[in-house]
Scaffold this active site. Structure first.
Site, PDB file in Angstrom:
ATOM      1  N   CYS A  83       0.839  -1.207   0.000  1.00  0.00           N
ATOM      2  CA  CYS A  83       0.000   0.000   0.000  1.00  0.00           C
ATOM      3  C   CYS A  83       0.869   1.250   0.000  1.00  0.00           C
ATOM      4  CB  CYS A  83      -0.960  -0.046   1.198  1.00  0.00           C
ATOM      5  SG  CYS A  83      -2.317   1.122   1.029  1.00  0.00           S
ATOM      6  N   HIS A 140      -3.933  -5.474   1.195  1.00  0.00           N
ATOM      7  CA  HIS A 140      -3.339  -5.716   2.512  1.00  0.00           C
ATOM      8  C   HIS A 140      -3.432  -7.182   2.905  1.00  0.00           C
ATOM      9  CE1 HIS A 140      -2.602  -1.555   3.631  1.00  0.00           C
ATOM     10  NE2 HIS A 140      -3.757  -1.254   3.073  1.00  0.00           N
ATOM     11  N   GLU A 150      -1.819  -8.602   5.063  1.00  0.00           N
ATOM     12  CA  GLU A 150      -1.678  -8.698   6.528  1.00  0.00           C
ATOM     13  C   GLU A 150      -3.027  -8.572   7.220  1.00  0.00           C
ATOM     14  OE1 GLU A 150      -0.972  -6.138   4.700  1.00  0.00           O
ATOM     15  OE2 GLU A 150      -1.100  -4.211   5.751  1.00  0.00           O
TER      16      GLU A 150
END
Ligand SMILES: Nc1ncnc2c1ncn2[C@@H]1O[C@H](COP(=O)(O)OP(=O)(O)O)[C@@H](O)[C@H]1O
Ligand SMILES: [Mg+2]
Lengths: 80, 229, 732, 80
Positions: free
Chosen positions: B86, B203, B205
C-alpha cells in the site's frame, strides 16, 4: 525571490481528476468543455536573490520531490 | 526469518503487519524508525501501509527521500527481500525500487473493502504458496492505488512474469469491470527485476485471522517464511 | 475599552452587566471576547445544564462520568474505554469536507487527551431531503472529510448512522464519536495543580482560523450565513497523528500534571477549564504562543480555533525531557506560562498585562437559564382504518429497501478505512461494530450510534427512551454487554418554549431508559440553535453506545448462516404503524404516536438474547428497527446471501402492519433446528414471547401468502440507491 | 480557446500541504525556503471563441465547482 512551479501530468497519462471535473462540469450544464487537466501549483518563497541559482535549486527540488517524472512534467517561473 | 518494519511517523498499519509476521514466522519483527540510517541484520524489510508523512504532495513521495530509504535500497541491491504494501508500494515506486507510479483511484474515492485478486506469478519467494490463477479475497484500503506505467514497461513486466496479482472478480475474470481503481492491466502487485521486492496495494496482513474475515493473505507470509528459512 | 461597546459579541445586556460587575470595570476587547465565548451556549451549556443534571451518570463500572474531556468506563483486565461524541454541525454545513474532518480531529483529541489510544470512530449524520439541491454536495463533502481525516490518522471508522429529512435542509448534523482504550490506572485529567508549574503548549501553530467558532455554534443560521463565511479551519490529520503519538509517549512518563485539548474557544476555554477545575490562577505569556502568522493580537491568540493543539501543565523541571519527545515528533512545544495562586487569568504580551480576569467568578457566574418550555402535545392516534395499505407487499418491500433511510450505506463506509489496526471483528453493516481490544485475549468492544428523530419529534419522551433502548439493543444483538453511552443533543432554538419542551422531554425519556437498562451517560455534547429562518431540525438526541464482549468468538452477526436454520422472533407484534418509516415512505404520512417503549420488556428481552448468544446457540441475530420485521428479515437475508420462507407473525392487525410495523424490543434470531425447542423453552422461562416464524433457505424472501421477492431484486434496490443518488449529476 | 485556472488557499487558511512540502524540502537539505503554498492548476479546453463569453463561463465554473470559495481564491487566464 518567488518561484512558481506548475506540475502537470504528462501526455498519455490518464488524468482521473481532470476527467471527473469534466464530467461534473457537464453535469452542471456547462457545455463546450472539450478537455480538462488538473495539475498542482506550488509557490515557494526563496531567500536566494540570484535568479540562476534560484532556478537551479528549484530544478533540483522538482526532480527530487515536487514532481514524479514518471508521470509528471514541471515548469518553473521565477518572479521578483 | 528475521524481519524489520520501517516506521514512518504517519504509518498506521505497522501493527497489522507485525501481527501477521509474528503469526507466520514465530518471531517479532524489529521496528525501525524513519530517521535511522541503518537497518538491523534482517532477511525481510517491510514498508507498511499508512500515510508516511501525511502524503499531501504525492503518496510516498517524501518517504522515498528519507534517510532509511537509502538503507532499504542497499538492502534490496544486495538481494535482500522487501515487501512493500500500500503506502509502502507507493514509496517503493517513488524511490525507484519498482517501476511505474500509483495515481489517484479512477473513481477518486478512498476504497476500503475486500477485493478479489488473481495470482499471476506463483513462483516468487512471496507467492510460492499460491497456485497460478488462484483467486484470493483480501482487503484494500487506499486512495491512490491506480497503477500506471508506460506500455513498454507494462509489456516488460508481463514478459518477465513480474506481475504478481491482478484485480478480478470471484470467478477470476480480469477486465475493465473488475478493475478496482483504474490500474493499467488490472495490476495490483508487481515484482522487481530480481524478484526480491514485491509491491502491492492490497493488505494481505489484514487477511490472516479468521476472526477478522478471512485468511487468504496467509499464503504470502508462509511463502516468505519458507523461502527465507 | 472604557465604555460600553456597541458590539457585545453575542452577550446579552444582562450578561454584559454581570461581566462589568465581576471585573469592576468595562472589559477590554480580549476580555470581552473571553466572556463571550466562556458564556456562549457551546461552552457554558447555559440552557441545557439544568436538565442534563438529571441524566444518570453512575454505575459500578463508571470511572469518570461527564465533566472531563470524555467519559471513562472500566472494561476489566485493568483497562478502560474512553469515549465521547461531539457535533460539528455548523462548520460542516458551511464547508462540508473541512467541517467534518475537523470534527473528527476534535473528538479524537478529547479521547487521547485522557490517555487513551483511539481504536474506533463512528459518525451520526443527518442530511436534508435527497431532493434538496445542496444535499448531494453535503453528503459527498462530509463523507470525504470524515474519511480523509480518520483514514490518515489511522483510526478505523467502523459505524454510524445516516438519515435524510427535509427538516435538516438548512442544518445538517455531523456528530462524530471516538472510542479509545487506556490502562485504567493511567487516566489523565484536566485539573491544573501546583503553583509555579509550567503551562505548556504543544501541537500546531496558532493562526487566525475559526475565531469565534464557539459563538457561531451557538447562533441560529439565517439565509446570509453562507455570505458571512467565518474563517473555516482546515484539518491537518498528519499533525494529529504526530500529536497522538507524542502525547501517548509523554503519558508513559509521570511528567504530566494536567492536560486538555484546545477545542472550541481554543486557548481561552482550555486554560480557563484547567485553572478553574484546579482552583489555581494562571499567567499566560502570549509572546510565547507559537503563531503561524505575524502580528496576531491577544484577542486572536486567545480565541483562535486552530486545530491540532493541546495545553498541558507539567511537573517542574520536566520541560526539557517533554520537549524532546515533541521535537522527535516534529511538533511545536512552548512554555507559555505558569500557574499562580492569584485565582486570576492574567495575559501578558509585549511586557504588559493585556487582560486580567478572575477565574472562579467568571466560571461560576456563567449563566444558567431555566428557559420556559411547553411539553409536546401528544400526537393524535393513527386511525388504522384510514391507512391505505399498498396492494402489493412485495413491491412495498422493494421500495422500502431502496428508500433513503434504509438503503445500504456501503457507498459511505467503503470510503472509510474500517480495518486499520487489525482488530475490526465486525465491519459496518451489522447492528453494532465490534473491535477487539488489542492484546487482551478475546475481549472486544461493541459500539453503535442510534436515534430515531421522527419518534422524538412526535413524542420526545418516547423518542428519548427509544434512542437509548435502540443503542442498547444493537449492542445486545451482537452479543455484547451494554455498559454506557455518550450523547449528542441536537436541537433547535432553546429560546422557543416548544423546542425547550422537546429537549426536556427527550432528556426525561433518556433518563428513564438509562436507569432501567443500567446504561449511564458518561459524556456528551449539546448543539442548540440548529434552525434556519425559524424552522428547527427534528429533535435529535444521538446516542453512542459502548458495550463489551468477553469472548469475541461468541459475537453474533445479522447474516443468515445456513439453510434450514429456524427463524425465531422474540417480542410481540402489534402492527404499530404510527411514525413508521413505511407509513412515511409508502403512504406519504408522518403521523401518529411512535411505538411505545416498555423498558421492563426491553430489558427482559435483551437479557435473554444476550444469554442465548453467549450460550452459543444463536447463528444470527438482528433487532427489528426501521421498516419493521420484514425489512429486518431482508437485511439478514442480504447479508447472508440466503433467502427465507416465513409466515406472518400472530397479531390482530393487517399483514401490512404486521410486516412493517415498528414495535420495540424485538429481535430476530436464527438457530439450528435441533436447538429450536431449547430456545423456545428458554424464552418461555424468561417470560419473553417467542415464535418460530419459518426457516432460512433459497434465493427468495417469502412471506407465505403475502409476498415473495428474489434476493437479487432486494439487493439491487438496497445497494443501488445511494451510489445512484450520489452519481446523478449535481444540480446547478 | 484555453483557460488556465489557479486555485489557491485564501490568506490565513492553514495549508497543510504547503507546510509538509516545506518540511520535506528542509529535510532534504534545501535551505532558504521561507514559505511554501500549494494550490491547484486546472487547464480547460473550451469550444467558445469569444474571450468575454469564455471568461464569464469559466468564472461560473470556478464559483460553482472548481474553487471552494469559502477557503480558496481563483484566478483565470485565457490563452489562444
Ligand atoms: N455514517 C456511517 N458510517 C459508517 N457506518 C455507517 C454509517 N451509517 C450507517 N452505517 C452502518 O450501517 C449499518 C446500518 O445502519 P443502521 O440502519 O443505522 O443500523 P441500525 O438500524 O442497526 O441502527 C450499521 O452497521 C451502521 O454502523
Ligand atoms: Mg440494529
Amino acid at each position: 525571490m518567488k518561484a512558481k512551479v506548475h506540475v502537470t501530468l504528462k501526455n498519455g497519462v490518464l488524468d482521473p481528476q481532470g476527467k471527473a471535473i469534466g464530467n461534473a462540469l457537464s453535469g452542471l450544464g456547462f457545455t463546450g468543455v472539450d478537455d480538462v487537466r488538473q495539475g498542482k501549483y506550488i509557490e515557494l518563497d526563496l531567500a536566494e536573490k540570484d535568479p540562476a541559482k534560484a532556478r537551479e535549486s528549484v530544478e533540483a527540488m522538482c526532480r527530487q520531490l515536487l514532481a514524479n517524472t514518471v508521470i509528471e512534467n514541471y515548469a518553473i517561473e521565477l518572479v521578483g | 526469518m528475521k524481519s524489520a518494519i520501517v516506521v514512518f511517523p504517519g504509518i498506521n498499519r505497522e501493527r497489522d503487519m507485525a501481527l501477521a509476521l509474528k503469526a507466520a514466522s514465530g518471531k517479532a519483527a524489529t521496528l525501525v524508525w524513519h530517521r535511522d540510517s541503518a537497518l538491523p541484520d534482517v532477511d525481510l524489510v517491510v514498508l507498511p501501509g499508512g500515510f508516511s508523512y501525511g502524503d499531501y504532495l504525492r503518496a510516498g513521495a517524501m518517504a522515498a527521500q528519507s534517510p532509511i530509504m537509502r538503507a532499504v535500497k542497499d538492502h534490496a541491491a544486495r538481494g535482500g527481500r522487501v515487501l512493500a504494501v500500500c503506502n509502502g508500494f507507493q514509496m517503493a515506486t517513488e524511490a525507484g525500487l519498482l517501476p511505474g507510479a500509483l495515481m489517484r483511484n479512477a473513481g477518486l474515492k478512498f476504497i476500503c473493502r475486500n477485493v478479489h485478486l488473481k495470482v499471476a506469478n506463483a513462483s516468487s519467494d512471496f507467492t510460492g504458496h499460491y497456485q497460478a490463477g488462484q483467486v484470493l479475497s483480501v482487503p484494500v484500503a487506499h486512495h491512490d492505488g491506480n497503477y500506471f506505467a508506460d506500455q513498454a514497461t507494462l509489456d516488460r513486466l508481463e514478459q518477465e512474469d513480474r506481475v504478481a496479482f491482478r484485480y478480478c472478480d470471484a470467478e477470476g475474470r480480469v477486465d475493465d469491470d473488475t478493475n478496482l481503481n483504474g490500474s493499467r492491466r488490472n495490476i495490483a502487485g508487481i515484482l522487481s527485476e530480481d524478484r526480491n521486492v514485491l509491491g502491492l496495494m492490497p493488505h494481505p496482513e489484514d487477511a490472516t485471522d479468521p476472526q477478522l474475515g478471512g485468511t487468504d493473505g496467509r499464503g504470502l507470509f508462509t511463502s516468505i517464511v519458507e523461502a527465507l528459512s | 475599552m472604557s465604555a460600553r461597546p456597541a458590539d457585545l459579541m453575542g452577550l446579552t445586556e444582562a450578561e454584559y452587566d454581570n461581566a462589568v460587575e465581576i471585573l469592576g470595570r468595562h472589559p477590554n476587547q480580549v476580555e470581552l471576547g473571553i466572556f463571550s465565548v466562556m458564556w456562549s451556549e457551546h461552552c457554558s451549556y447555559k440552557s441545557s445544564k439544568k436538565w442534563l443534571k438529571q441524566l444518570p451518570t453512575k454505575a459500578p463500572w463508571v470511572i469518570k462520568g461527564p465533566g472531563e474531556n470524555a467519559g471513562v468506563i472500566d472494561i476489566g483486565d485493568g483497562l478502560a474505554a474512553i469515549f465521547k461524541m461531539e457535533s460539528h454541525n455548523h462548520p460542516s454545513f458551511i464547508e462540508p469536507y473541512q467541517g467534518a474532518a475537523t470534527g473528527v480531529g476534535g473528538i479524537l483529541r478529547d479521547v487521547f487527551t485522557m490517555g487513551a489510544r483511539p481504536v474506533a470512530n463512528l459518525n451520526a449524520l443527518r442530511f436534508g431531503s435527497p431532493d434538496h439541491p445542496k444535499t448531494r454536495h453535503l453528503v459527498a463533502g462530509v463523507v470525504a472529510g470524515i474519511g480523509g481525516y480518520g483514514n490518515c490518522v489511522g483510526v478505523p471508522t467502523v459505524g454510524g448512522e445516516v438519515n435524510f429529512h427535509p427538516a435538516y435542509n438548512g442544518n445538517i448534523l455531523v456528530n462524530a464519536m471516538t472510542v479509545g482504550i487506556a490502562p485504567a490506572d493511567r487516566i489523565f485529567y484536566s485539573a491544573a495543580a501546583g503553583v509555579g508549574n509550567p503551562v505548556v503548549y504543544v501541537g500546531s501553530k496558532t493562526g487566525r482560523d475559526g475565531i469565534h467558532g464557539a459563538t457561531m455554534a451557538s447562533a441560529e443560521f439565517s439565509d446570509d450565513a453562507e455570505e458571512k463565511r467565518p474563517t473555516v479551519q482546515v484539518g491537518d490529520p498528519f499533525t494529529e497523528k504526530l500529536l497522538i503519538e507524542a502525547c501517548l509517549e509523554l503519558m508513559q512518563t509521570d511528567y504530566i500534571v494536567a492536560i486538555q485539548d484546545m477545542g472550541a474557544a481554543g486557548l481561552t476555554s482550555s486554560s480557563f477549564e484547567m485553572a478553574s477545575k484546579g482552583g489555581v490562577g494562571i499567567i499566560l505569556d502570549l509572546d510565547q504562543v507559537p503563531a503561524r502568522e505575524t502580528g496576531m493580537t491577544p484577542y486572536e491568540l486567545m480565541l483562535s480555533e486552530s486545530q491540532e493543539r493541546m495545553l498541558m501543565v507539567l511537573k517542574p523541571g520536566r520541560e526539557a525531557a517533554a520537549e524532546a519527545i515533541f521535537r522527535k515528533w516534529e511538533l511545536d512545544f512552548a512554555v507559555i506560562g505558569h500557574l499562580t495562586d492569584t485565582g486570576r487569568m492574567q495575559l501578558r504580551m509585549h511586557g504588559e498585562i493585556v487582560g486580567d480576569l478572575p477565574i472562579d467568578p467568571l466560571a461560576l457566574a456563567s449563566p444558567e437559564y431555566d428557559r420556559p418550555w411547553v411539553p409536546t402535545p401528544p400526537p393524535a392516534p393513527l386511525d388504522r382504518g384510514h391507512i391505505a395499505a399498498p396492494v402489493d407487499l412485495g413491491e412495498a418491500l422493494v421500495r422500502m429497501m431502496g428508500s433513503p433511510d434504509i438503503a445500504s450505506r456501503r457507498w459511505i463506509w467503503e470510503q472509510y478505512d474500517h480495518l486499520v489496526g487489525g482488530d475490526t471483528a465486525q465491519r459496518p453493516g451489522g447492528d453494532a461494530a465490534v473491535v477487539r481490544v488489542p492484546d487482551a485475549g478475546g475481549k472486544a468492544l461493541a459500539m453503535t450510534t442510534d436515534c430515531t428523530p421522527r419518534y422524538c419529534k412526535a413524542d420526545p419522551v418516547q423518542g428519548g427512551r427509544q434512542a437509548v433502548a435502540e443503542a442498547w439493543r444493537n449492542l445486545t444483538a451482537v452479543g455484547a454487554r451494554p455498559l454506557a453511552i455518550t450523547d449528542n443533543m441536537n436541537f433547535g432554538n432553546p429560546q422557543r418554549p416548544e423546542i425547550m419542551g422537546q429537549f426536556v422531554g427527550c432528556v426525561e425519556g433518556m433518563r428513564e431508559a438509562c436507569l432501567a437498562l443500567d446504561f449511564p451517560v458518561v459524556s456528551g455534547n449539546v448543539s442548540l440553535y440548529n434552525e434556519t429562518n425559524g424552522t428547527g431540525i427534528l429533535p435529535t438526541p444521538a446516542i453512542g453506545g459502548v458495550g463489551v464482549l468477553d469472548d469475541v468468538t461468541r459475537m453474533a452477526t445479522i447474516a443468515f448462516k445456513a439453510t434450514g436454520d429456524r427463524i425465531v422472533v422474540l417480542g410481540e407484534a402489534t402492527g404499530h404503524l404510527g411514525q413508521s418509516l413505511a407509513l412515511r415512505e409508502l403512504c406519504g404520512r408522518e403521523e401518529g404516536p411512535p411505538p411505545p417503549v416498555d423498558l421492563a420488556i426491553e430489558r427482559q428481552t435483551g437479557d435473554l438474547v444476550r444469554k442465548l448468544i453467549a450460550d452459543g446457540h444463536v447463528t444470527a441475530c438482528h433487532d427489528v428497527a426501521d421498516g419493521g420485521l420484514v425489512v429486518a428479515l431482508a437485511e439478514m437475508a442480504l447479508a447472508g446471501k440466503l433467502g427465507a420462507e416465513v409466515g406472518l407473525p400472530k397479531g390482530d392487525a393487517s399483514p401490512f402492519a404486521l410486516l412493517f410495523g415498528e414495535e420495540q424490543a424485538r429481535y430476530i434470531i436464527t438457530v439450528a433446528s435441533r436447538y429450536e425447542s431449547a430456545i423456545l423453552a428458554a424464552a418461555a422461562a424468561a417470560g419473553v414471547p417467542a415464535a418460530v416464524l419459518g426457516q432460512v433457505g433459497g434465493d427468495k424472501l417469502t412471506v407465505t401468502g403475502q409476498l415473495s421477492v428474489a434476493l437479487a431484486t432486494l439487493a439491487r434496490a438496497h445497494e443501488d440507491w445511494l451510489p445512484g443518488y450520489m452519481s446523478a449529476p449535481a444540480a446547478a
